[in-house]
Every structure is written in C-alpha cells, then in structure tokens.
Design a protein around this motif. Structure first.
Motif, PDB file in Angstrom:
ATOM      1  N   LEU A 328     -12.548  62.378  28.749  1.00  0.00           N
ATOM      2  CA  LEU A 328     -12.053  62.487  27.378  1.00  0.00           C
ATOM      3  C   LEU A 328     -10.524  62.497  27.360  1.00  0.00           C
ATOM      4  CD1 LEU A 328     -12.784  62.674  24.428  1.00  0.00           C
ATOM      5  CD2 LEU A 328     -13.010  65.155  24.669  1.00  0.00           C
ATOM      6  N   GLU A 329      -9.900  63.184  28.321  1.00  0.00           N
ATOM      7  CA  GLU A 329      -8.437  63.180  28.432  1.00  0.00           C
ATOM      8  C   GLU A 329      -7.929  61.765  28.717  1.00  0.00           C
ATOM      9  OE1 GLU A 329      -7.048  66.056  31.280  1.00  0.00           O
ATOM     10  OE2 GLU A 329      -8.371  67.610  30.473  1.00  0.00           O
ATOM     11  N   ASN A 330      -8.615  61.052  29.613  1.00  0.00           N
ATOM     12  CA  ASN A 330      -8.211  59.679  29.929  1.00  0.00           C
ATOM     13  C   ASN A 330      -8.302  58.784  28.701  1.00  0.00           C
ATOM     14  OD1 ASN A 330      -7.701  60.267  32.596  1.00  0.00           O
ATOM     15  ND2 ASN A 330      -9.694  59.584  33.335  1.00  0.00           N
ATOM     16  N   ALA A 331      -9.359  58.980  27.883  1.00  0.00           N
ATOM     17  CA  ALA A 331      -9.520  58.173  26.674  1.00  0.00           C
ATOM     18  C   ALA A 331      -8.347  58.409  25.717  1.00  0.00           C
ATOM     19  CB  ALA A 331     -10.843  58.513  25.998  1.00  0.00           C
ATOM     20  N   LEU A 332      -7.975  59.684  25.521  1.00  0.00           N
ATOM     21  CA  LEU A 332      -6.841  59.998  24.647  1.00  0.00           C
ATOM     22  C   LEU A 332      -5.535  59.462  25.219  1.00  0.00           C
ATOM     23  CD1 LEU A 332      -7.856  63.659  23.724  1.00  0.00           C
ATOM     24  CD2 LEU A 332      -7.875  61.679  22.196  1.00  0.00           C
ATOM     25  N   SER A 333      -5.385  59.530  26.550  1.00  0.00           N
ATOM     26  CA  SER A 333      -4.181  58.991  27.192  1.00  0.00           C
ATOM     27  C   SER A 333      -4.071  57.489  26.970  1.00  0.00           C
ATOM     28  CB  SER A 333      -4.212  59.293  28.700  1.00  0.00           C
ATOM     29  OG  SER A 333      -4.135  60.676  28.931  1.00  0.00           O
ATOM     30  N   ASN A 334      -5.203  56.802  26.992  1.00  0.00           N
ATOM     31  CA  ASN A 334      -5.205  55.363  26.735  1.00  0.00           C
ATOM     32  C   ASN A 334      -4.694  55.046  25.340  1.00  0.00           C
ATOM     33  OD1 ASN A 334      -6.344  53.315  28.709  1.00  0.00           O
ATOM     34  ND2 ASN A 334      -7.767  55.001  28.993  1.00  0.00           N
ATOM     35  N   ILE A 335      -5.153  55.823  24.350  1.00  0.00           N
ATOM     36  CA  ILE A 335      -4.713  55.587  22.973  1.00  0.00           C
ATOM     37  C   ILE A 335      -3.216  55.869  22.835  1.00  0.00           C
ATOM     38  CG2 ILE A 335      -4.999  56.297  20.573  1.00  0.00           C
ATOM     39  CD1 ILE A 335      -7.915  56.942  21.216  1.00  0.00           C
ATOM     40  N   LEU A 336      -2.751  56.963  23.440  1.00  0.00           N
ATOM     41  CA  LEU A 336      -1.320  57.282  23.403  1.00  0.00           C
ATOM     42  C   LEU A 336      -0.500  56.209  24.109  1.00  0.00           C
ATOM     43  CD1 LEU A 336      -1.509  61.121  24.136  1.00  0.00           C
ATOM     44  CD2 LEU A 336      -0.766  60.055  21.994  1.00  0.00           C
ATOM     45  N   ASP A 337      -1.018  55.722  25.229  1.00  0.00           N
ATOM     46  CA  ASP A 337      -0.325  54.681  25.980  1.00  0.00           C
ATOM     47  C   ASP A 337      -0.198  53.405  25.151  1.00  0.00           C
ATOM     48  OD1 ASP A 337       0.912  53.779  28.366  1.00  0.00           O
ATOM     49  OD2 ASP A 337      -0.894  52.653  28.880  1.00  0.00           O
ATOM     50  N   ASN A 338      -1.292  53.038  24.444  1.00  0.00           N
ATOM     51  CA  ASN A 338      -1.237  51.855  23.573  1.00  0.00           C
ATOM     52  C   ASN A 338      -0.254  52.054  22.431  1.00  0.00           C
ATOM     53  OD1 ASN A 338      -3.018  50.310  24.991  1.00  0.00           O
ATOM     54  ND2 ASN A 338      -4.775  50.715  23.683  1.00  0.00           N
TER      55      ASN A 338
END
Length: 436
Positions: A328-338
C-alpha cells in the motif's frame, strides 16, 4: 523456490481449467436432457394431434364412402369384378378405382393437416373381396394401421363387412418433421454455445500461456539484473571515501540512479508476484496512520532536495484498515512519484480523512492533467499518456497498473478528477476495519 511456485501456479491453472470444463460439460448435458424431455413432450403432443386428425379424417372418409357416388360405384364394381357398366378391361377398371380412391384419401387427409406417405387396403373380413393401393410399402416395413369400418353402399353391395385400412410407416420421423421449428434452432444454439465456449477457452488459456511465458522471462531477467545492481551499489560505497570532494556529486548520481534502477526492478517483480503468486499477498489488521505519516515525512524531505512544493494534512489519529502495508505504501509512492514527474514546477498536496466506513487519501497536483479517454486507460499495463510520440517522462507504464492491483486487493477503489492542463486529483478509498 521460484520453480516450485511456478509449477504450483500451473497446477492451480490446470485445476481451474478442469473445473470450468466440468461445469460446462455438465451444463451442456443438462441442456441436452432438458431438450430431450421437451422433444418427448413434443412427440407425444404431435402423436395426440395426429390421432385426433386421423379420427376426423376417418369419419369424413366413412361418411363419403357410405353414399352411392361415382367413386363408390367404380370401387364397388372393382371389388366384385363387374365390368359390365364400363368400356374398360377389368384390370383397367381396378387401376382406375385404386388411383381415384388414393387421390380421395390423400385429399381428405391433407384437409386435416396430415401430409405423409400412406397406403391402404379395402377388404372384407373373409378376404372374399380385396382391393389394394397401387402404392404399397415393402413387406418388412413396420406399419401403423388405422382401420375404418365402412357402412352404407359398399357393405350393402357385397353383403359383408367392408374395412378400409389406412397404413403409415415411420410416424416418429413424421412427428419429428412437425417439430423442426423447435428442434433445429435448439440444436443449432447448443452447437453455437459449444463452439464459442471452446474458442473462448482456447483464447483465454493461449493468452494465459503467453502472459506466463512473458512474466517468467521478465522475472528471470530482473533477478539477473539484481546482481549487477547490487555490485554497482557495493562498489560505490567502497569508493566513496576515497573520491575527492569535487567529484562526490558523481558518486551521488551513481547512487541515486542505482537506487532508481533497483526500485524499477522491484516494481516489475512485485507485479509478477501479484499476478502469479496471489496467495503470497496477505492483509492484516493495522493502524495505517503511522505508515502514512512516515511516508509523507520522507517524501517531504525528498521534495525539499528536488525543489518540489509538497504539503500534507492527515485528519484524525488512527486509520484502522486491513492492509499489506508495504504494498500500500508503494502504491501511494507511485502516485506521488507520478505527481512530481508530470509538472514543470510541481505543487503536490496529500490529504487524508476517515468517514463512517472508509479511509480516503487524496493526492492532487498541478501537472498536465488527462483527457477523459486517458483516464479510462491509465491503469492498463504498459499504457502511458502520449505527448505527441515524445515521452518526456521516462517509465514503462507499469506504476498505475500496480497501483490499481494493490487497491483492488485491499477491496478499495480509485477516483480520478482531471482536466487537461489543470492538474489531477486521485482519491484512494479503502474500507475501514471496525473490528480492530
């Protein structure tokens, strides 16, 4: 371990395939049984209708042959073999009477809806007088017979009981022909269902085989890449103390790009795990508030180094959910990265709150935004927003596909609000775990 997991997945796929095929075969057999029962009912109905129609026809034939007419006079003279009234030979008179009687019976049957081959015998019980249809069936043919006991002119003429026996062969075939409007479409529909199922099954498992082969290749490749990436990182750490101060920026670039490559490899491996090792993904009851706060703090520190304006507000003090925290943290990091990739001067805001039954995390940015069509495609694997065939932002189109899989596994959903040129807002909604 990888080989064991792969083979266990193959076994699971084959088991599912066997279950699907078994269910389909059982369904088809059930349809055939139901169709057979309907066919039996239809045959019985057709037989009852035939018996009713033959009864009506018999009454009409009996009534008309009971009167003295040109037809009955001719038949009577043929029975008693009396050719005094005709300029014909006896054989010609018998042939004519057979033909006229055949046409008369055929006409009466057709008026009542009976249109099938038949023959007849006209005889007395002691066979003293006998007249047979010009058209007769082979001796070994199994026949259905319907006798008509005549009254009136013909019995009075010979002073004996006269019987007209109608003969029909293979009535079941005739009954089936009456049901063609029911049976043929049903059989065609069943055949179409079978063909479509086989085609779909072959297509699905062919695609699954292709995907399995592709992911096996990707997994093997990424595992092989792990070794050189680790070696580069280790060599960089060893060399770092001996590098002059004016060149340490290059060491920092190597470390940064190595870490970035390592994250990409992990992302690809995680996607493979999610698709082919679903049992590995296990959620547990957690308070996600500390995880989310730590994620925001780390991204805030990174944003300051990269001149990104990032702010966040976490409403409340506890976020009890059932989750696999790392994914779940990785998913949120992906959105922030985008969010920081698709803007020239990124301004990013993260807000979170709980409602009665859900945790909502909204990430908004001032990036390039998306069209309605792009919003429907961004979660597809390998899809990337097209900027006139030039992708200024490097990537593989895997991040948001991974995000969607993760949120789905948390029984959540993603809402997107975006307008081209005006930024994007993504809201992740995950059910709260009230039992915690």
């Amino acid at each position: 371990m990888v080989a064991t997991g792969f083979f266990s997945n193959i076994v699971a796929v084959l088991s599912k395939r066997s279950i699907y095929i078994a269910i389909f075969v059982l369904s088809i057999i059930t349809l055939f049984v139901v169709q057979y029962q309907y066919l039996k009912i239809g045959l019985n109905v057709a037989k009852v209708k035939f018996n009713r129609d033959i009864g009506t026809s018999s009454q009409q034939i009996k009534q008309e042959l009971g009167a003295e007419t040109q037809l009955t006079f001719l038949i009577g003279r043929a029975l008693v073999k009396d050719d005094r009234y005709f300029d014909l030979s006896l054989d010609s008179m018998e042939t004519a009477s057979k033909t006229f009687l055949d046409d008369f019976i055929k006409y009466r049957l057709s008026l009542n809806g009976i249109k099938t081959d038949f023959s007849y015998r006209l005889f007395t019980r002691d066979s003293t007088y006998y007249l047979k249809s010009a058209h007769s069936f082979a001796p070994e043919t199994k026949l259905e017979t319907y006798p008509i006991l005549l009254t009136g002119y013909l019995p009075n003429l010979v002073d004996k009981q006269v019987i007209l026996e109608l003969q029909f062969k293979d009535l079941n075939t005739y009954f089936l022909s009456q049901l063609n409007g029911l049976t043929i479409p049903s059989i065609l529909c069943l055949l179409v269902i079978i063909v479509i199922f086989i085609w779909v099954l072959r297509s699905v498992y062919w695609q699954h085989k292709v995907i399995t082969t592709t992911n096996t290749f990707i997994n093997n490749l990424t595992h092989e890449l792990k070794t050189p990436v680790f070696s580069i990182g280790l060599a960089t750490k060893i060399l770092e103390p001996e590098v002059p101060e004016n060149k340490k920026q290059f060491i920092s670039i190597i470390k940064q790009q190595t870490e970035r490559l390592n994250k990409h490899i992990d992302k690809v491996l995680e996607l493979g795990k999610l698709e082919f090792q679903k049992k590995v993904f296990k959620t547990e009851a957690v308070d996600f508030y500390p995880n989310l706060k730590k994620l925001c703090e780390d991204f805030e520190a990174l944003s300051q180094l990269q001149n990104i304006q990032f702010s966040y507000h976490l409403e409340g003090e506890a976020y009890p959910i059932k989750a696999e925290p790392t994914h779940l943290e990785n998913a949120l990091s992906n959105i922030l990265d985008n969010a920081q990739k698709y803007a020239d001067d990124p301004v990013i805001r993260l807000e979170s709150k709980t409602t009665k039954n859900t945790l909502e995390i909204m990430i908004s940015d001032n990036g390039i935004g998306m069209s309605k069509k792009e919003k429907s495609l961004i979660f597809k694997k390998y899809y990337r927003v097209d900027e006139g065939n030039l992708h200024k932002v490097k990537g593989y189109g895997l991040g948001l596909s991974y995000v969607k899989d993760i949120i789905k596994k948390h029984k959540g959903k993603i809402k997107i609000e975006s307008t081209p040129g005006s930024g994007t807002s993504m809201t992740i909604i995950i059910p709260l775990n009230h039992g915690q």
